[in-house]
Design a protein around this motif. Structure first.
Motif, mmCIF file in Angstrom:
data_model
loop_
_atom_site.group_PDB
_atom_site.id
_atom_site.type_symbol
_atom_site.label_atom_id
_atom_site.label_comp_id
_atom_site.label_asym_id
_atom_site.label_seq_id
_atom_site.Cartn_x
_atom_site.Cartn_y
_atom_site.Cartn_z
ATOM 1 N N ALA A 37 1.116 -1.040 0.055
ATOM 2 C CA ALA A 37 0.308 -0.335 0.245
ATOM 3 C C ALA A 37 0.758 1.513 0.279
ATOM 4 O O ALA A 37 1.770 0.947 0.462
ATOM 5 C CB ALA A 37 -0.914 -0.646 1.538
ATOM 6 N N MET A 38 0.505 2.404 -0.684
ATOM 7 C CA MET A 38 1.595 3.160 -0.244
ATOM 8 C C MET A 38 0.495 4.868 0.063
ATOM 9 O O MET A 38 -1.113 4.178 0.330
ATOM 10 C CB MET A 38 0.545 4.332 -2.140
ATOM 11 N N ALA A 39 1.212 5.462 0.603
ATOM 12 C CA ALA A 39 0.553 6.713 1.875
ATOM 13 C C ALA A 39 0.007 7.396 0.824
ATOM 14 O O ALA A 39 0.036 8.042 0.726
ATOM 15 C CB ALA A 39 1.488 6.642 3.356
ATOM 16 N N PRO A 40 -1.726 7.245 0.986
ATOM 17 C CA PRO A 40 -2.424 8.650 1.136
ATOM 18 C C PRO A 40 -1.963 10.002 1.654
ATOM 19 O O PRO A 40 -2.175 9.465 2.765
ATOM 20 C CB PRO A 40 -4.006 7.796 0.725
ATOM 21 N N LEU A 41 -2.394 10.385 1.171
ATOM 22 C CA LEU A 41 -2.725 11.879 1.627
ATOM 23 C C LEU A 41 -3.810 12.450 2.296
ATOM 24 O O LEU A 41 -4.151 12.447 3.311
ATOM 25 C CB LEU A 41 -2.343 13.190 1.143
ATOM 26 N N GLY A 42 -4.597 11.339 2.034
ATOM 27 C CA GLY A 42 -6.470 11.657 3.441
ATOM 28 C C GLY A 42 -7.910 11.127 1.983
ATOM 29 O O GLY A 42 -7.236 10.502 1.275
ATOM 30 N N VAL A 43 -8.847 11.422 2.590
ATOM 31 C CA VAL A 43 -9.895 10.359 1.632
ATOM 32 C C VAL A 43 -10.868 12.168 1.434
ATOM 33 O O VAL A 43 -10.821 12.656 1.998
ATOM 34 C CB VAL A 43 -10.520 9.743 3.221
ATOM 35 N N VAL A 44 -11.731 11.768 0.514
ATOM 36 C CA VAL A 44 -12.466 12.389 0.267
ATOM 37 C C VAL A 44 -13.717 12.080 0.174
ATOM 38 O O VAL A 44 -13.853 11.023 0.082
ATOM 39 C CB VAL A 44 -12.009 14.018 -1.071
ATOM 40 N N VAL A 45 -15.089 12.412 1.437
ATOM 41 C CA VAL A 45 -15.768 12.039 1.385
ATOM 42 C C VAL A 45 -17.190 12.595 1.276
ATOM 43 O O VAL A 45 -17.189 13.787 1.582
ATOM 44 C CB VAL A 45 -16.016 11.372 3.183
ATOM 45 N N ASP A 46 -18.134 11.931 0.329
ATOM 46 C CA ASP A 46 -19.158 12.883 0.005
ATOM 47 C C ASP A 46 -19.970 12.847 1.145
ATOM 48 O O ASP A 46 -20.773 11.806 1.907
ATOM 49 C CB ASP A 46 -19.690 11.978 -1.150
ATOM 50 N N GLN A 47 -20.614 13.469 1.436
ATOM 51 C CA GLN A 47 -21.591 14.020 2.794
ATOM 52 C C GLN A 47 -23.303 13.610 2.510
ATOM 53 O O GLN A 47 -23.501 13.067 3.818
ATOM 54 C CB GLN A 47 -21.522 15.579 3.188
ATOM 55 N N ARG A 48 -23.296 13.894 1.124
ATOM 56 C CA ARG A 48 -24.633 13.348 0.660
ATOM 57 C C ARG A 48 -24.847 11.592 1.307
ATOM 58 O O ARG A 48 -25.611 10.986 2.074
ATOM 59 C CB ARG A 48 -24.928 13.939 -0.687
ATOM 60 N N ASN A 49 -23.843 10.962 0.737
ATOM 61 C CA ASN A 49 -23.980 9.569 0.255
ATOM 62 C C ASN A 49 -22.916 8.516 1.694
ATOM 63 O O ASN A 49 -22.753 7.726 1.259
ATOM 64 C CB ASN A 49 -24.296 8.917 -0.562
ATOM 65 N N LEU A 50 -22.127 9.389 1.709
ATOM 66 C CA LEU A 50 -21.200 8.959 3.003
ATOM 67 C C LEU A 50 -20.003 8.147 1.932
ATOM 68 O O LEU A 50 -19.084 7.191 2.728
ATOM 69 C CB LEU A 50 -21.020 8.791 3.669
ATOM 70 N N ARG A 51 -19.656 8.665 0.710
ATOM 71 C CA ARG A 51 -19.099 7.827 -0.168
ATOM 72 C C ARG A 51 -17.614 8.336 -0.493
ATOM 73 O O ARG A 51 -17.126 9.418 -0.233
ATOM 74 C CB ARG A 51 -19.246 7.517 -1.083
ATOM 75 N N GLY A 52 -16.196 7.199 -0.450
ATOM 76 C CA GLY A 52 -15.077 8.378 -0.113
ATOM 77 C C GLY A 52 -14.461 7.684 -0.982
ATOM 78 O O GLY A 52 -14.024 6.789 -1.600
ATOM 79 N N GLN A 53 -13.098 8.559 -1.144
ATOM 80 C CA GLN A 53 -12.412 8.259 -2.522
ATOM 81 C C GLN A 53 -11.050 8.718 -1.989
ATOM 82 O O GLN A 53 -10.602 9.581 -1.131
ATOM 83 C CB GLN A 53 -12.106 9.118 -3.766
ATOM 84 N N LEU A 54 -9.764 7.502 -2.159
ATOM 85 C CA LEU A 54 -8.679 8.056 -1.242
ATOM 86 C C LEU A 54 -7.506 8.927 -1.940
ATOM 87 O O LEU A 54 -7.366 9.029 -3.548
ATOM 88 C CB LEU A 54 -7.265 6.677 -1.640
ATOM 89 N N ILE A 55 -7.703 9.974 -1.859
ATOM 90 C CA ILE A 55 -5.806 11.192 -2.848
ATOM 91 C C ILE A 55 -4.991 10.922 -2.300
ATOM 92 O O ILE A 55 -4.219 10.656 -1.448
ATOM 93 C CB ILE A 55 -6.545 12.200 -2.309
ATOM 94 N N PHE A 56 -4.312 10.359 -3.521
ATOM 95 C CA PHE A 56 -2.767 10.070 -3.180
ATOM 96 C C PHE A 56 -1.384 11.336 -3.911
ATOM 97 O O PHE A 56 -0.670 11.387 -3.123
ATOM 98 C CB PHE A 56 -2.338 8.560 -4.267
#
Length: 94
Positions: free
Chosen positions: A45-64
């Motif tokens: 695993a590469m270390a992600p900078l963080g996670v972007v989360v959609d507040q409406r449906n709580l789906r997340g996407q890793l940001i590298f």
């Protein structure tokens, strides 16, 4: 034919754009994405900078890489906030 467009007011001194507070639900959703990534990729695993989360449906996407461009309902949660050594995540992290 008439087209109707929704317009958003721009950020001004008199009309600042509201900042979204990071709620426990957003942190929990980000933790789930973060944890699933590390469980799937293990030592590779590469270390992600963080996670972007959609507040409406709580789906997340890793940001590298780089700063994420956020949509109106998105919230960026840095990885430092997800892996604090003294944070109590209870049963969720286990």
């Amino acid at each position: 034919m008439t087209y109707l467009y929704e317009t958003r007011e721009a950020e001004t001194v008199d009309n600042p754009v509201e900042l979204t507070a990071i709620t426990p639900e957003l942190i929990q959703a980000a933790l789930e994405v973060y944890r699933n990534y590390y469980q799937t990729h293990g030592n590779e695993a590469m270390a992600p900078l963080g996670v972007v989360v959609d507040q409406r449906n709580l789906r997340g996407q890793l940001i590298f890489t780089g700063k994420p461009i956020l949509l109106p309902y998105d919230c960026f949660i840095p990885s430092e906030q997800l892996i604090e050594p003294d944070a109590d995540y209870g049963e969720y992290w286990e």
